[in-house]
Write a protein that holds these residues in place. Structure first.
Motif, PDB file in Angstrom:
ATOM      1  N   GLY A 196      10.324  29.616  29.040  1.00 51.83           N
ATOM      2  CA  GLY A 196      10.807  30.759  29.262  1.00 51.83           C
ATOM      3  C   GLY A 196      10.939  31.996  28.981  1.00 51.83           C
ATOM      4  O   GLY A 196      10.491  32.908  29.683  1.00 51.83           O
TER       5      GLY A 196
ATOM      6  N   LYS B 267       7.214  33.330  29.854  1.00 48.35           N
ATOM      7  CA  LYS B 267       7.161  33.172  31.498  1.00 48.35           C
ATOM      8  C   LYS B 267       6.097  32.080  31.717  1.00 48.35           C
ATOM      9  O   LYS B 267       5.893  32.021  32.808  1.00 48.35           O
TER      10      LYS B 267
ATOM     11  N   ASP C 167       8.892  29.522  34.605  1.00 49.87           N
ATOM     12  CA  ASP C 167       9.810  30.472  35.738  1.00 49.87           C
ATOM     13  C   ASP C 167      11.542  29.332  36.542  1.00 49.87           C
ATOM     14  O   ASP C 167      11.569  28.406  35.709  1.00 49.87           O
ATOM     15  N   ALA C 168      12.331  30.054  36.636  1.00 51.80           N
ATOM     16  CA  ALA C 168      13.149  28.888  37.397  1.00 51.80           C
ATOM     17  C   ALA C 168      13.129  28.179  37.903  1.00 51.80           C
ATOM     18  O   ALA C 168      13.686  27.255  38.252  1.00 51.80           O
TER      19      ALA C 168
ATOM     20  N   LEU D  71      16.758  31.584  30.532  1.00 52.82           N
ATOM     21  CA  LEU D  71      16.437  32.636  31.747  1.00 52.82           C
ATOM     22  C   LEU D  71      17.686  32.980  32.506  1.00 52.82           C
ATOM     23  O   LEU D  71      18.129  33.843  33.405  1.00 52.82           O
TER      24      LEU D  71
END
Length: 306
Positions: free
Chosen positions: A22, A25, A28-29, A211
């Motif tokens: 996370g 990156k 991602d979410a 995140l």
């Protein structure tokens, strides 16, 4: 206690991997949510089929079941009272109940039972109670909560049997009860896909830690303290009291039910919360805090009862 600490170390390492991917990156979410849903709809049902097919359903009717039920009931009833006082919606109440009563009996409970207690079968009553009763009931209530309109009685009754986790549980128990072995061309792919469930849950959880808001900042501290306190204190105390005063368990059995009740909140509670978009941060933080507290709690329980 090597098995207990080793189990926590393994979980921490995989969650740490999730934090790393996370942070850089790589996920991602949106990817985190996809990973959680993949675990919910595909990997976890496959895992449940393969694990429960090898279990002994008779274990669920042992004296350990009564103590386990007492621990869960104490935590869940307290959450119900808290929910009424604070005006929580049904979905948040269900997730909070899972946080306070649904233990990590799979990827942590099994090694704890095997290495710390000397018998992996001791975790069977906890596993079967959660998979056959708590999980289907919670998922049905969450389905009702998410339904845009009022659901008919028929739809409510059909919800559990259409949920992938409940289907996986039912198939696994059916195979165990009938002593049926799946053909190798079926068993091997199921085992391969099911092996992805726990790592996917842990990595998705680690990504969410990185995140999202830091633990303790995304939810009200009082709610988090209440949920974790019920999980780590009320549940094991109630299980101990039932085992000692109601069932008259010997020292080893009493130690077993108390230690297993003090396991942290299961990671799949976060997956369920993500799937239904209810209490996601509460589930995430409760898992984190209860996991941090679980190792010291296990040491204390072992010192007092072992």
């Amino acid at each position: 206690m090597g098995g207990v600490l080793g189990g926590f170390a393994t979980i921490a390492a995989v969650v740490g991997l999730g934090v790393l991917v996370g942070h850089i990156k790589l996920v991602d979410a949106a990817g985190q949510r996809t990973l959680s849903l993949l675990a919910f709809y595909v990997a976890s049902p496959a895992l449940l089929v393969t694990v429960l097919a090898e279990s002994d359903p008779a274990e669920v009717f042992s004296g350990h079941l009564v103590a386990t039920v007492a621990g869960v009931a104490a935590a869940v009833l307290a959450i119900a009272v808290l929910a009424v006082r604070r005006g929580w919606d049904l979905g948040t109440t269900v997730v909070a109940s899972l946080c306070s009563g649904y233990v990590n009996a799979g990827n942590l409970g099994i090694p704890v039972a095997a290495y710390a207690l000397g018998d992996a079968a001791l975790v069977a009553p906890v596993l079967l109670l959660q998979l056959l009763v708590l999980q289907p009931l919670a998922l049905t209530l969450l389905d009702v909560d998410r339904s845009p309109g009022r659901m008919s009685v028929g739809k409510v009754l059909l919800r559990p049997v259409t949920n992938p986790l409940t289907i996986g549980t039912g198939l696994g128990v059916l195979l165990a009860v009938t002593d049926t072995r799946l053909p190798q061309p079926v068993q091997d792919p199921l085992a391969l896909v099911g092996g992805m469930a726990v790592p996917a849950m842990l990595i998705a959880y680690g990504v969410a830690l990185r995140l999202g808001p830091l633990p303790g900042r995304g939810v009200r501290p009082r709610a988090l303290v209440a949920v974790v306190g019920l999980k780590m204190v009320a549940q094991p105390l109630a299980a101990y009291a039932a085992g000692r005063f109601l069932l008259g368990m010997d020292d080893l059995d009493l130690f077993a039910v108390t230690l297993l009740a003090a396991l942290p909140t299961a990671q799949n509670v976060f997956v369920v919360a993500t799937r239904y978009e209810r209490g996601v941060l509460l589930a995430r933080d409760a898992i984190f805090v209860s996991t941090v507290c679980a190792a010291p709690a296990a040491v204390v329980i072992a010192a007092l009862l072992a």
